[in-house]
Design a protein around this motif. Structure first.
Motif, PDB file in Angstrom:
ATOM      1  N   THR A 166       0.729  -1.055  -0.130  1.00 50.48           N
ATOM      2  CA  THR A 166       0.315  -0.148   0.014  1.00 50.48           C
ATOM      3  C   THR A 166       0.853   1.283   0.165  1.00 50.48           C
ATOM      4  OG1 THR A 166      -1.901  -1.173   1.133  1.00 50.48           O
ATOM      5  CG2 THR A 166      -1.803   1.220   1.209  1.00 50.48           C
ATOM      6  N   ALA A 167       2.146   1.163   0.636  1.00 46.58           N
ATOM      7  CA  ALA A 167       2.921   2.275   0.773  1.00 46.58           C
ATOM      8  C   ALA A 167       3.426   2.400  -1.011  1.00 46.58           C
ATOM      9  CB  ALA A 167       4.098   1.842   1.629  1.00 46.58           C
ATOM     10  N   ALA A 168       3.605   1.722  -1.418  1.00 43.35           N
ATOM     11  CA  ALA A 168       3.983   1.859  -3.013  1.00 43.35           C
ATOM     12  C   ALA A 168       3.060   2.548  -3.783  1.00 43.35           C
ATOM     13  CB  ALA A 168       4.612   0.322  -3.606  1.00 43.35           C
ATOM     14  N   LEU A 169       1.675   2.087  -3.451  1.00 40.60           N
ATOM     15  CA  LEU A 169       0.568   2.751  -4.304  1.00 40.60           C
ATOM     16  C   LEU A 169       0.538   4.209  -3.623  1.00 40.60           C
ATOM     17  CD1 LEU A 169      -2.237   0.032  -3.868  1.00 40.60           C
ATOM     18  CD2 LEU A 169      -0.606   0.817  -6.216  1.00 40.60           C
ATOM     19  N   ALA A 170       0.788   4.664  -2.734  1.00 39.96           N
ATOM     20  CA  ALA A 170       0.730   5.854  -2.015  1.00 39.96           C
ATOM     21  C   ALA A 170       2.015   6.761  -2.587  1.00 39.96           C
ATOM     22  CB  ALA A 170       0.732   5.861  -0.442  1.00 39.96           C
ATOM     23  N   GLU A 171       2.857   6.151  -2.895  1.00 34.47           N
ATOM     24  CA  GLU A 171       4.194   6.941  -3.336  1.00 34.47           C
ATOM     25  C   GLU A 171       3.697   6.918  -4.841  1.00 34.47           C
ATOM     26  OE1 GLU A 171       7.307   4.184  -2.263  1.00 34.47           O
ATOM     27  OE2 GLU A 171       7.444   5.161  -0.463  1.00 34.47           O
ATOM     28  N   THR A 172       3.210   6.207  -5.588  1.00 33.42           N
ATOM     29  CA  THR A 172       2.858   6.541  -6.830  1.00 33.42           C
ATOM     30  C   THR A 172       1.718   7.475  -7.048  1.00 33.42           C
ATOM     31  OG1 THR A 172       3.017   4.044  -7.566  1.00 33.42           O
ATOM     32  CG2 THR A 172       1.716   5.232  -8.933  1.00 33.42           C
ATOM     33  N   ALA A 173       0.873   7.463  -6.076  1.00 28.42           N
ATOM     34  CA  ALA A 173      -0.093   8.602  -6.275  1.00 28.42           C
ATOM     35  C   ALA A 173       0.583   9.930  -5.952  1.00 28.42           C
ATOM     36  CB  ALA A 173      -1.166   8.492  -4.895  1.00 28.42           C
ATOM     37  N   LEU A 174       1.559   9.826  -4.849  1.00 30.86           N
ATOM     38  CA  LEU A 174       2.312  11.344  -4.890  1.00 30.86           C
ATOM     39  C   LEU A 174       3.181  11.763  -5.992  1.00 30.86           C
ATOM     40  CD1 LEU A 174       3.090  13.536  -3.011  1.00 30.86           C
ATOM     41  CD2 LEU A 174       4.973  12.029  -1.968  1.00 30.86           C
ATOM     42  N   TRP A 175       3.503  10.699  -6.843  1.00 33.37           N
ATOM     43  CA  TRP A 175       4.483  11.017  -7.926  1.00 33.37           C
ATOM     44  C   TRP A 175       3.422  11.708  -8.783  1.00 33.37           C
ATOM     45  CZ3 TRP A 175       2.602   8.921 -12.621  1.00 33.37           C
ATOM     46  CH2 TRP A 175       3.430   9.560 -13.814  1.00 33.37           C
ATOM     47  N   PHE A 176       2.105  11.180  -9.018  1.00 30.28           N
ATOM     48  CA  PHE A 176       1.086  11.384  -9.967  1.00 30.28           C
ATOM     49  C   PHE A 176       1.003  13.214  -9.525  1.00 30.28           C
ATOM     50  CE2 PHE A 176      -3.272  12.531 -11.314  1.00 30.28           C
ATOM     51  CZ  PHE A 176      -3.244  12.104 -12.582  1.00 30.28           C
ATOM     52  N   ALA A 177       0.642  13.455  -8.202  1.00 27.27           N
ATOM     53  CA  ALA A 177       0.351  14.795  -7.720  1.00 27.27           C
ATOM     54  C   ALA A 177       1.610  15.807  -8.097  1.00 27.27           C
ATOM     55  CB  ALA A 177       0.063  14.669  -6.264  1.00 27.27           C
ATOM     56  N   SER A 178       2.758  15.077  -7.869  1.00 25.72           N
ATOM     57  CA  SER A 178       3.964  16.095  -8.308  1.00 25.72           C
ATOM     58  C   SER A 178       4.110  16.358  -9.735  1.00 25.72           C
ATOM     59  CB  SER A 178       4.982  15.342  -7.655  1.00 25.72           C
ATOM     60  OG  SER A 178       5.377  14.275  -8.591  1.00 25.72           O
ATOM     61  N   GLU A 179       3.478  15.576 -10.429  1.00 25.84           N
ATOM     62  CA  GLU A 179       3.368  15.862 -11.894  1.00 25.84           C
ATOM     63  C   GLU A 179       2.461  16.539 -12.560  1.00 25.84           C
ATOM     64  OE1 GLU A 179       5.675  14.840 -14.589  1.00 25.84           O
ATOM     65  OE2 GLU A 179       6.992  14.395 -12.791  1.00 25.84           O
ATOM     66  N   TYR A 180       1.158  16.449 -11.752  1.00 23.51           N
ATOM     67  CA  TYR A 180      -0.106  17.301 -12.462  1.00 23.51           C
ATOM     68  C   TYR A 180      -0.751  18.214 -11.253  1.00 23.51           C
ATOM     69  CZ  TYR A 180       0.727  13.591 -15.834  1.00 23.51           C
ATOM     70  OH  TYR A 180       1.374  12.767 -16.751  1.00 23.51           O
ATOM     71  N   LEU A 181      -0.561  18.182 -10.266  1.00 25.79           N
ATOM     72  CA  LEU A 181      -1.282  19.181  -9.367  1.00 25.79           C
ATOM     73  C   LEU A 181      -0.594  20.684  -9.576  1.00 25.79           C
ATOM     74  CD1 LEU A 181      -3.146  18.698  -6.956  1.00 25.79           C
ATOM     75  CD2 LEU A 181      -1.240  18.564  -5.380  1.00 25.79           C
ATOM     76  N   VAL A 182      -1.886  21.695  -9.266  1.00 24.26           N
ATOM     77  CA  VAL A 182      -1.337  23.093  -9.602  1.00 24.26           C
ATOM     78  C   VAL A 182      -0.905  23.363  -8.402  1.00 24.26           C
ATOM     79  CG1 VAL A 182      -3.460  23.445 -11.036  1.00 24.26           C
ATOM     80  CG2 VAL A 182      -3.807  23.667  -8.502  1.00 24.26           C
ATOM     81  N   THR A 183       0.015  24.535  -8.305  1.00 23.20           N
ATOM     82  CA  THR A 183       0.445  25.112  -6.962  1.00 23.20           C
ATOM     83  C   THR A 183      -0.557  25.516  -6.041  1.00 23.20           C
ATOM     84  OG1 THR A 183       2.345  26.148  -8.304  1.00 23.20           O
ATOM     85  CG2 THR A 183       2.065  27.031  -6.364  1.00 23.20           C
ATOM     86  N   GLY A 184      -0.422  25.254  -4.852  1.00 21.98           N
ATOM     87  CA  GLY A 184      -1.445  25.505  -3.950  1.00 21.98           C
ATOM     88  C   GLY A 184      -2.604  24.470  -3.826  1.00 21.98           C
ATOM     89  N   GLY A 185      -2.322  23.448  -4.705  1.00 25.20           N
ATOM     90  CA  GLY A 185      -3.232  22.205  -4.583  1.00 25.20           C
ATOM     91  C   GLY A 185      -3.158  21.358  -3.257  1.00 25.20           C
ATOM     92  N   ASN A 186      -3.956  20.360  -3.248  1.00 25.55           N
ATOM     93  CA  ASN A 186      -4.169  19.440  -2.031  1.00 25.55           C
ATOM     94  C   ASN A 186      -3.894  18.180  -2.540  1.00 25.55           C
ATOM     95  OD1 ASN A 186      -4.351  21.677  -0.358  1.00 25.55           O
ATOM     96  ND2 ASN A 186      -6.404  21.395  -0.270  1.00 25.55           N
TER      97      ASN A 186
END
Length: 237
Positions: A166-186
């Motif tokens: 599950t930690a590996a999946l969480a890290e994948t989700a964080l990678w996705f956020a780091s690539e696509y999330l707007v500044t100021g996003g959550n």
């Protein structure tokens, strides 16, 4: 088997109603019809779970909807969110919460098929596949300001193995956020055991202004799951 509806028991054929709920004898009959002891316990737990009953009453697809509701009430995660990506979104409970809380654009993806939901752009696919990510983002008018992940690997019963997967999946989700999330996003993701790994926690603190772990009441007391919530994305360097 998870408790959030990703694998669901549909019950016996419907009969004419004879009351407002199942009697204990009916629960026992259903349990005896289950294939193994694990399934029996899961069915009994589902039938007696107040969040399962509330989800039926309020027309949510899964009890997991209340986990996001309670995380939002504690952290303000959804406040002001307009474009949201939901990773691991089957069966769609978190999509429903976002829509009911005023999110104007919501896109969800899962390896499992999800029944259509008015107002949501749903993709059956894998976020590790660029083509699937492209199809996912086509459902938004711009970059997301919130990335959610309720992804969890099928449990093995071995706590350390389940936590690592599950930690590996969480890290994948964080990678996705780091690539696509707007500044100021959550960002919000499911994690297991003691929370995010130290490496992930370090990354979160570097990337976001505020980071905290939340154990919502809807998450069963015996479950090892937590949710890590990160607010105020600092942007990509």
């Amino acid at each position: 088997m998870t408790d959030d509806g990703k694998r669901r028991w549909k019950g016996p054929p419907k009969e004419k109603k004879q009351g407002s709920g199942r009697r204990m004898s009916e629960r026992k009959i259903i349990a005896y019809n289950a294939k193994d002891e694990s399934s029996k316990r899961w069915i009994e737990r589902q039938l007696s779970d107040p969040y399962v009953q509330l989800a039926k009453k309020e027309n949510y697809r899964a009890r997991a909807a209340y986990k996001l509701i309670e995380v939002d009430e504690k952290t303000g995660l959804l406040k002001g969110a307009k474009r949201v990506v939901d990773l691991g979104s089957a069966p769609g409970g978190w999509l429903q919460v976002c829509l009911r809380r005023g999110v104007s654009e919501i896109a969800g993806i899962d390896l499992l098929a999800i029944d259509p939901l008015p107002g949501a752009h749903i993709v059956q696919g894998d976020i590790n596949e660029p083509e699937d990510v492209a199809r996912l983002l086509e459902g938004l008018g711009g970059p997301p300001d919130l990335v959610l992940s309720d992804m969890a690997a099928n449990t093995t019963g071995h706590k350390q193995t389940d936590s690592l997967r599950t930690a590996a999946l969480a890290e994948t989700a964080l990678w996705f956020a780091s690539e696509y999330l707007v500044t100021g996003g959550n960002f919000c993701s499911k994690v297991f055991q003691g929370g995010a790994t130290q490496d992930m926690l370090n990354d979160l603190k570097r990337m976001f202004k505020t980071v905290k772990h939340v154990k919502p009441p809807a998450s069963r007391a015996g479950s090892p799951e937590l949710f890590v919530v990160a607010l105020g994305f600092r942007g990509r360097s």
